[in-house]
Write a protein that holds these residues in place. Structure first.
Motif, PDB file in Angstrom:
ATOM      1  N   TRP A 207       0.838  -1.204   0.000  1.00 43.57           N
ATOM      2  CA  TRP A 207       0.000   0.000   0.000  1.00 43.57           C
ATOM      3  C   TRP A 207       0.869   1.248   0.000  1.00 43.57           C
ATOM      4  O   TRP A 207       1.887   1.295   0.699  1.00 43.57           O
ATOM      5  CB  TRP A 207      -0.886  -0.007   1.251  1.00 43.57           C
ATOM      6  CG  TRP A 207      -1.668   1.253   1.488  1.00 43.57           C
ATOM      7  CD1 TRP A 207      -2.888   1.570   1.013  1.00 43.57           C
ATOM      8  CD2 TRP A 207      -1.246   2.381   2.296  1.00 43.57           C
ATOM      9  NE1 TRP A 207      -3.273   2.818   1.468  1.00 43.57           N
ATOM     10  CE2 TRP A 207      -2.283   3.328   2.250  1.00 43.57           C
ATOM     11  CE3 TRP A 207      -0.110   2.666   3.046  1.00 43.57           C
ATOM     12  CZ2 TRP A 207      -2.222   4.554   2.917  1.00 43.57           C
ATOM     13  CZ3 TRP A 207      -0.035   3.886   3.711  1.00 43.57           C
ATOM     14  CH2 TRP A 207      -1.092   4.806   3.637  1.00 43.57           C
ATOM     15  N   LYS A 246       3.364  -4.697  -7.357  1.00 41.67           N
ATOM     16  CA  LYS A 246       3.591  -3.267  -7.141  1.00 41.67           C
ATOM     17  C   LYS A 246       3.277  -2.430  -8.379  1.00 41.67           C
ATOM     18  O   LYS A 246       2.834  -1.279  -8.265  1.00 41.67           O
ATOM     19  CB  LYS A 246       5.052  -3.054  -6.734  1.00 41.67           C
ATOM     20  CG  LYS A 246       5.399  -1.618  -6.425  1.00 41.67           C
ATOM     21  CD  LYS A 246       6.826  -1.496  -5.893  1.00 41.67           C
ATOM     22  CE  LYS A 246       7.177  -0.037  -5.653  1.00 41.67           C
ATOM     23  NZ  LYS A 246       8.542   0.115  -5.087  1.00 41.67           N
ATOM     24  N   ARG A 249       0.183  -0.276  -8.871  1.00 47.37           N
ATOM     25  CA  ARG A 249       0.007   1.036  -8.214  1.00 47.37           C
ATOM     26  C   ARG A 249       0.165   2.176  -9.219  1.00 47.37           C
ATOM     27  O   ARG A 249      -0.298   3.306  -8.976  1.00 47.37           O
ATOM     28  CB  ARG A 249       1.010   1.180  -7.059  1.00 47.37           C
ATOM     29  CG  ARG A 249       0.834   2.429  -6.211  1.00 47.37           C
ATOM     30  CD  ARG A 249      -0.517   2.460  -5.534  1.00 47.37           C
ATOM     31  NE  ARG A 249      -0.680   3.624  -4.678  1.00 47.37           N
ATOM     32  CZ  ARG A 249      -0.976   4.833  -5.120  1.00 47.37           C
ATOM     33  NH1 ARG A 249      -1.127   5.033  -6.422  1.00 47.37           N
ATOM     34  NH2 ARG A 249      -1.135   5.829  -4.275  1.00 47.37           N
ATOM     35  N   ASP A 256      -5.104   2.458  -3.937  1.00 51.01           N
ATOM     36  CA  ASP A 256      -3.875   2.727  -3.174  1.00 51.01           C
ATOM     37  C   ASP A 256      -3.223   1.424  -2.701  1.00 51.01           C
ATOM     38  O   ASP A 256      -2.072   1.443  -2.268  1.00 51.01           O
ATOM     39  CB  ASP A 256      -4.116   3.726  -2.038  1.00 51.01           C
ATOM     40  CG  ASP A 256      -5.365   3.424  -1.221  1.00 51.01           C
ATOM     41  OD1 ASP A 256      -6.142   2.525  -1.597  1.00 51.01           O
ATOM     42  OD2 ASP A 256      -5.566   4.088  -0.198  1.00 51.01           O
ATOM     43  N   HIS A 257      -3.956   0.313  -2.815  1.00 51.78           N
ATOM     44  CA  HIS A 257      -3.392  -1.011  -2.526  1.00 51.78           C
ATOM     45  C   HIS A 257      -3.100  -1.744  -3.833  1.00 51.78           C
ATOM     46  O   HIS A 257      -3.750  -1.489  -4.847  1.00 51.78           O
ATOM     47  CB  HIS A 257      -4.389  -1.865  -1.742  1.00 51.78           C
ATOM     48  CG  HIS A 257      -4.738  -1.330  -0.389  1.00 51.78           C
ATOM     49  ND1 HIS A 257      -4.334  -1.935   0.780  1.00 51.78           N
ATOM     50  CD2 HIS A 257      -5.471  -0.252  -0.017  1.00 51.78           C
ATOM     51  CE1 HIS A 257      -4.812  -1.261   1.818  1.00 51.78           C
ATOM     52  NE2 HIS A 257      -5.505  -0.231   1.359  1.00 51.78           N
ATOM     53  N   VAL A 258      -2.174  -2.705  -3.802  1.00 52.30           N
ATOM     54  CA  VAL A 258      -1.917  -3.538  -4.986  1.00 52.30           C
ATOM     55  C   VAL A 258      -2.266  -4.988  -4.668  1.00 52.30           C
ATOM     56  O   VAL A 258      -2.348  -5.376  -3.499  1.00 52.30           O
ATOM     57  CB  VAL A 258      -0.445  -3.430  -5.461  1.00 52.30           C
ATOM     58  CG1 VAL A 258      -0.118  -2.003  -5.853  1.00 52.30           C
ATOM     59  CG2 VAL A 258       0.517  -3.978  -4.424  1.00 52.30           C
TER      60      VAL A 258
END
Lengths: 266, 266
Positions: A207, A246, A249, A256-258
Motif C-alpha cells: 500500500w 507493485k 500502483r 492505493d493497494h496492490v
DNA sequence: GTCGTGTTTG
DNA sequence: CAAACACGAC
C-alpha cells in the motif's frame, strides 16, 4: 495435484475499478480473487465483468457505500460459517470453501487517526476486531485447511513499513496493533506466507498513500495486505508463487493497494 | 477580406470536457470559441489544451463552481467594456474585440422551475438579466460591429422547441421570456442569424436534456443557444456557414448543449 | 488524493 | 442525468 492461486486486493470501489481487476486477472490468471472495500451493495457488484474474466462464482458481502468484501472464483464455491469479527455488523468478512480449502477474506477497520482508545472509538473497534480474530482462530479446528487473506490494516514488522521508528505512533504500526496481530498468529497457529517467501529483513509493501503523488520516489509504503495459512495447510504453499504486484500502483486511476498473490498445491 | 468564424457552446464544465472542445476545434477550425458554464476559476481553466488546439488567446470570466464564461481565439483579443447584466455579480458575461468585431458571450440565468417571479427569485433574476440586456443594446452605438452569442436560456420561436403548446408554461419558452427576447432584439436592432440561415418554420434545436436518455428518439430539444449580429454587421454574415453541430450531443460524456457556429466576412 | 454520501443546480 | 459543493473516511 493442481495449483490454487489466491489473490487479495483492496480495490477501493469495485464499480470504479472492475477494469483494473480484469486487466490483473487476464495477466495473472488467479483462481480466486478476494476483494476488500468494494463499496457497493451485493446487487451493484459488476458480476458480468467478473464472468467475462473467467470468475463466475461470486460470494459477495456488500453494503451501501463503505467497506464490503467479495470473493470471485474460477471454481465453484461452497458455503462455510462466517466468523463474526465486527461488533458493528459491517460487511468486513467473507468466507468460502474452494477446492477443499477454507478461505477467509477480511477487511480490518482502519482505526482512525489517534492510536488511543480513550479518545478514538475507531481505534477501539479495530482492537476489538483483532481480539475477536484471536479468539476465533484459537478455537478453530487446526486440521482444516485454512487461508486467511485481506487488508488487515496492520503492518506488523519493522520492514513492513518505510520507517519503523517514524511510524511507531502511527495507526497500523503501533505496538498494540502489531502485538495483537502476533497473538492472532500464535493463537491460531498461523503462518505469514509473505514472510515465508521473503525474509523479514527485506522491505515489503502492498500500500502507498494517495496523498503523496511522488509515491515512487521515496517509496513510503506499508504492508497492510496479507496472506496467511494455518500450520496444517502451510506446507502446500509454494513460496516462489508469492508476488506483490507493485506495478499495479502505477496503472491509470489505481487503488492505493496492490494485489498480493500466493499459490498452493492442492 | 477574410472569414471570421465564431462558435458558441455551453460546455457544462470545461475541465471535464476540454477534450470534446479539442475534437470540435480540430474538426471545424473555428476562429473564436465562446464557452458558457465553464464551472471553474480563471486559474483552473485548461489553457494549455486550448493553446494546443490553436486557440492561445483567452479571455476568461470564471468563478468557483458555477457559471463562468470564456472566449478562446486564434487571433489576438482586445479588451472592451463588459456590460453588467447580472445583478448578483455572477460570471455570466465575457466581451472582447477580435478582428474589429465586438463579441459578447452571455450565459443568461436558467431561471429555475416555476415561471412566477412572486415565488421564484431565479425567474425574477432571469427577467432582470434580460431587461438589462434590453437597456444596454438600446443605448449602444449602432454602427459598431457587434456579435452577441451564448446560452440565452430562451427558445423564442414556436419551432425553437419540440412542442410549442406543451412548453408555453415551461421556463425557457414562456411568453414573458420570449417577449423579453423580442424586445432586446428590437431595441438593439439585432438579427437572429440562426433564423436568417434557417426558416422560422423549421425545427432548430441546440440543447437536449440529460434527463431523457432517448433524446435521439423523440428529438425533444430546444434552441437555447444563439448567435446575433447588429444590423450594421449582419450583412457580413454568410448564411451557409451557420451550423448547429447536433452530432456532438452523441459524443462520449457530452454536454447537453451542442456547438453553434456562424462565420462573417471581415 | 480519492472514494462514498447527500444537497443544490441546471 | 450530470455537474458542482461539503462532509466524512481512509
Amino acid at each position: 495435484m493442481t495449483r490454487l492461486s489466491v489473490a487479495t486486493w483492496n480495490i477501493n470501489s469495485v464499480r470504479l475499478r472492475a477494469g483494473l481487476v480484469k486487466r490483473f486477472v487476464e495477466e495473472h490468471r488467479p483462481d480466486v480473487v478476494c476483494l476488500q472495500e468494494i463499496k457497493c451493495r451485493d446487487g451493484e457488484f459488476p458480476s458480468a465483468i467478473f464472468a467475462e474474466m473467467g470468475l463466475p462464482h461470486l460470494h459477495i458481502r456488500g453494503q451501501k457505500g463503505w467497506h464490503g468484501v467479495a470473493i470471485a472464483s474460477r471454481l465453484p464455491l461452497e458455503s462455510v460459517e462466517e466468523p463474526n469479527f465486527c461488533r458493528h455488523g459491517e460487511a468486513r468478512v467473507a468466507a468460502v470453501r474452494v477446492a477443499g480449502v477454507t478461505i477467509h477474506n477480511l477487511y480490518v477497520p482502519a482505526g482512525g487517526d489517534e492510536p488511543d482508545t480513550a479518545i478514538n472509538p475507531k481505534f477501539d473497534h479495530k482492537l476489538s476486531f483483532l481480539d475477536r480474530m484471536e479468539a476465533h482462530y484459537r478455537a478453530r479446528n487446526a486440521a482444516d485447511p485454512l487461508v486467511v487473506v485481506g487488508d488487515l490494516n496492520v503492518a506488523p514488522g519493522e520492514h513492513d513499513v518505510w520507517g519503523h521508528k517514524q511510524l511507531l505512533n502511527v495507526v497500523s504500526h503501533t505496538p498494540v496493533e502489531t502485538e495483537a496481530l502476533g497473538r492472532i498468529i500464535a493463537a491460531g497457529d498461523l503462518v505469514d506466507l509473505g514472510r515465508v517467501a521473503v525474509p523479514a529483513s527485506e522491505k515489503l509493501f502492498s500500500w502507498w498513500s494517495y496523498r503523496s503523488p511522488d509515491w515512487t520516489k521515496n517509496d513510503r509504503g506499508r504492508r497492510l495486505d496479507h496472506i496467511w495459512a494455518n500450520r496444517a495447510f502451510a506446507p502446500c504453499f509454494v513460496p516462489e508463487t508469492f508476488v506483490i504486484h507493485k506495478s499495479a500502483r502505477a496503472w491509470e486511476k489505481p487503488s492505493d493497494h496492490v494485489p498480493v498473490v500466493a499459490a498452493f498445491e492442492v
